[in-house]
Design an enzyme around this catalytic site. Structure first.
Site, short mmCIF file in Angstrom:
data_model
loop_
_atom_site.label_atom_id
_atom_site.label_comp_id
_atom_site.label_asym_id
_atom_site.label_seq_id
_atom_site.Cartn_x
_atom_site.Cartn_y
_atom_site.Cartn_z
N HIS A 1 0.81 -1.22 0.00
CA HIS A 1 0.00 0.00 0.00
C HIS A 1 0.85 1.27 0.00
O HIS A 1 0.32 2.37 -0.21
CB HIS A 1 -0.94 0.00 1.21
CG HIS A 1 -2.28 0.61 0.93
ND1 HIS A 1 -2.50 1.50 -0.10
CD2 HIS A 1 -3.49 0.45 1.53
CE1 HIS A 1 -3.76 1.86 -0.11
NE2 HIS A 1 -4.39 1.25 0.87
N ARG A 2 2.14 1.15 0.23
CA ARG A 2 3.02 2.32 0.08
C ARG A 2 3.15 2.70 -1.39
O ARG A 2 3.33 3.87 -1.74
CB ARG A 2 4.41 2.02 0.65
CG ARG A 2 4.46 1.72 2.13
CD ARG A 2 5.87 1.32 2.54
NE ARG A 2 6.34 0.14 1.80
CZ ARG A 2 7.55 -0.37 1.91
NH1 ARG A 2 8.45 0.20 2.71
NH2 ARG A 2 7.90 -1.45 1.22
#
Length: 399
Positions: A370-371
């Protein structure tokens, strides 16, 4: 002249390796670059060639042992003249002769029981206890004066006996591929914030296309499976979703988006999980991709995958459908932004053109970092793959 061969660094800063098997014995004559042993690093199985020609004098590591890089593993007499070095063997851990005193503290002798500690019992009760092998100290006494009676002994012998806990177990050393995989998975799980999404899709057109292609003369000698179509769909979908083929560079605080695709395929092998990858998969047509997939998995199952085949992957597919599993939440391969999980294809009732029909249905799941990937990007990528598998004509349109 005796020369010692030290275990070299076998790549990527590995610090140890497991010696799988020796291919020579003491007294054997070896040639320069002759393979003398097979070792397994944390990433692959590697053959060690001899850097010297001569006669084997000693083997310093046992098969199955873990050897640190830089440790001597073999001595070879090269036949060259040299001043012999006299070595004095040293026995580590032994004291000077005559030191007879043990380091261990001696056990204290059990204290003799005090007269008052002897359980009270009549001679007949003691006789029964001796006959039955019962320690009177273990028998609850109910006699008038606190003595053990024959009835007490009988009750003790008929009491329910406690069930012993099972201790049957096998302990396996954590080393080699399993050790590396465990470290990589822990690092990935606690470094990259994972998100997993699912989609269930009717892949009947893909299954039918695979059957038609198998009968096509261009695929006559190729083992074609639905996995090849899934891989091709992923490669096509990446063109519109490049963030799924990126890497988080923590040291330089940069996001590295890669314009090439080295497609990893998770493979179960006798030595554990491996993820070899197809270099430059984005440039391959369907036939070449299928051939590469077959070669990759066959080599992995034979335990012959080299370190170069495991390095530099950019995105991965794990096919849990071969085990009859519908879906999963896979952990990212370290350094990658996404991993696609391909579940089992099952015939089941499905809405088709307004009616209920038996269709070939599967579930795809996508885990992503999700980064690097927002929910929208991950969702679009997953639905793009599903759309291609639901209608393979999209391969023609998008490719």
């Amino acid at each position: 002249m005796t020369k010692s061969f030290l275990l070299p660094d076998l790549g990527e800063g590995l610090t140890e390796a497991e010696l799988i098997t020796w291919l020579v014995q003491v007294g054997d004559t070896v040639e320069l670059n002759q393979v003398i042993a097979e070792v397994e690093t944390a990433k692959a199985s590697v053959e060690l060639p001899s850097p010297f020609a001569g006669t084997v004098l000693a083997l310093h590591a046992e098969e199955g042992s873990t050897v640190e890089v830089g440790s001597t593993i073999i001595d070879i007499d090269t036949g060259e003249d040299a001043v012999a070095e006299e070595r004095t063997p040293v026995l580590v851990g032994y004291g000077v002769a005559g030191e007879g005193k043990s380091r261990r503290g001696g056990r204290k002798a059990a204290a003799a029981p005090e007269p008052g500690d002897r359980p009270l019992a009549s001679p007949p009760a003691r006789f029964v206890a001796r006959q039955e092998g019962v320690d009177l100290a273990d028998v609850p006494a109910t006699g008038t004066h606190g003595e053990v009676t024959r009835d007490d002994i009988a009750a003790y012998l008929t009491r329910p006996k406690p069930v012993e806990a099972t201790t049957d177990e096998t302990r396996t050393p954590i080393k080699g591929v399993r050790k590396h995989t465990a470290a990589a998975m822990v690092s990935s799980a606690f470094t990259a914030p994972h998100v997993t999404e699912f989609v269930t899709v009717d892949v009947t057109p893909t299954v039918e296309l695979v059957e038609k292609l198998r009968a096509n003369k261009h695929f006559r000698d190729v083992r074609l499976t639905p996995l090849a179509l899934v891989a091709k769909a992923l490669l096509v979908a990446l063109r519109s979703n490049p963030s799924l083929n990126s890497e988080w560079d923590e040291a330089n605080q940069e996001i590295v988006t890669k314009k090439y695709v080295n497609l990893g395929i998770a493979a179960a092998t006798p030595r554990g999980l491996m993820v070899p990858n197809i270099k430059g998969a984005h440039a391959l047509g369907l036939k070449d991709l299928a051939v590469a997939l077959n070669g990759l998995t066959s080599t992995a199952k034979e335990g012959k995958t080299g370190p170069e085949d495991l390095a530099d992957g950019t995105i991965t597919i794990t096919n849990v459908g071969v085990f009859g599993v519908d879906s999963g939440t896979p952990i990212l391969n370290p350094g990658e932004a996404a991993i696609l999980c391909f579940g089992a294809i099952r015939r089941q009732p499905w809405e088709f053109e307004g009616d209920i029909a038996l269709r070939s249905v599967t579930t795809l799941s996508l885990s992503f970092d999700h980064r690097l990937v927002d929910g929208e990007q991950g969702s679009r990528f997953l639905t793009d793959i599903a759309a291609i598998l639901a209608d393979p004509m999209n391969l023609v349109a998008l490719a």
